[in-house]
Design an enzyme around this catalytic site. Structure first.
Site, PDB file in Angstrom:
ATOM      1  NE  ARG A 205      44.204  69.536  49.800  1.00  0.00           N
ATOM      2  CZ  ARG A 205      45.175  69.935  48.986  1.00  0.00           C
ATOM      3  NH1 ARG A 205      45.780  69.061  48.220  1.00  0.00           N
ATOM      4  NH2 ARG A 205      45.530  71.208  48.946  1.00  0.00           N
TER       5      ARG A 205
ATOM      6  CE1 TYR B 141      36.313  42.120  43.226  1.00  0.00           C
ATOM      7  CE2 TYR B 141      37.119  44.355  42.824  1.00  0.00           C
ATOM      8  CZ  TYR B 141      36.232  43.481  43.439  1.00  0.00           C
ATOM      9  OH  TYR B 141      35.256  43.982  44.258  1.00  0.00           O
TER      10      TYR B 141
ATOM     11  CG  ASP C 218      45.311  44.231  42.527  1.00  0.00           C
ATOM     12  OD1 ASP C 218      45.664  43.787  43.638  1.00  0.00           O
ATOM     13  OD2 ASP C 218      44.172  44.678  42.296  1.00  0.00           O
TER      14      ASP C 218
ATOM     15  CE  LYS D  74      38.512  42.515  48.364  1.00  0.00           C
ATOM     16  NZ  LYS D  74      38.718  43.938  48.108  1.00  0.00           N
TER      17      LYS D  74
END
Length: 239
Positions: free
Chosen positions: A34, A88, A160, A185
């Protein structure tokens, strides 16, 4: 070319001293997946190299990357974010609705109205957030001007870079402090992975480590700060 998928949960320590050094962040290595995993490490190092950043941290989705970045720095009920409004849809929903339930207020501004962006920043603001190119409206962010505003007020510019990828634009070159990607993407290219990674820029640059308002001060590691322990990778270590 094809990195093995390590399904490890925990790792073998050579001895107690080695384990102690890992937990004190005095040595690089693996404790739990993790925190870090050899498969993820390859992805993170490649992304950091592509962007020109000091390090990266892979998480499960683009929204997870944005949330990790914000929550690591925010104090719920008291802190705010200023974001450009050409975002977005999933990101807008995260900031406008989900973050609101955490008590984090987000002010959405026209990213090209620099006076309005600056006027929206106050003593509670902890970050300025934008996308290199707004998805799907294709609004192009003026990162140089946005970074000047952010650094004037001692806060990081978070960008971003999903739409552009570092192949077309590297936000760090224009003053960004943290870059996030949705790897599903253009980085993934074929829609197979669902993951993301925030990256941090070297600490001698701008807002992220230069600002006392935003520096990660104390850890539970013998009273040391993440800046002391991880230097330019303080944000990655805290995340």
């Amino acid at each position: 070319m094809a990195v093995p998928i390590y399904q490890t949960t925990s790792y073998v320590f050579d001895d107690a001293d080695y384990a102690t050094e890992l937990f004190k962040m005095q040595k690089e290595g693996y404790i739990y997946s993790r925190n870090a995993n050899p498969t993820n490490t390859v992805l993170e190092k490649r992304l950091a190299q592509l962007e020109g950043g000091s390090g990266a941290f892979a998480v499960s989705s683009g929204n997870a990357a944005i949330t990790t970045r914000q929550i690591r720095w925010q104090k719920p009920v008291s802190d705010e974010i200023v974001a450009t409004n050409a975002l977005y849809g999933g990101t807008y929903n995260l900031l406008a609705n989900t973050f609101q339930r955490f008590g984090i207020k987000v002010r959405f501004m026209d990213g090209h109205d620099f006076d309005a962006v600056e006027a929206a920043i106050n003593e509670k603001t902890k970050a300025l957030f934008t996308e290199t190119i707004g998805n799907p409206g294709l609004q192009i962010a003026d990162l140089k001007n946005l970074s000047k505003i952010a650094h004037k007020h001692g806060i990081p510019l978070v960008v971003d870079n999903t739409f552009t990828t570092p192949y077309l634009e590297k936000p760090f070159d224009f003053g960004a402090d943290i870059v996030v990607h949705s790897l599903t993407k253009l980085i993934g290219g074929h829609m197979e992975p669902l993951s993301a990674a925030p990256l941090s820029i070297p600490g001698d640059s701008h807002g992220i480590t230069a600002s006392s308002r935003n520096s990660p001060k104390k850890s539970s590691l013998n009273g040391h700060s993440f800046l002391e322990l991880a230097k330019e990778n303080a944000f990655i270590a805290k995340a």
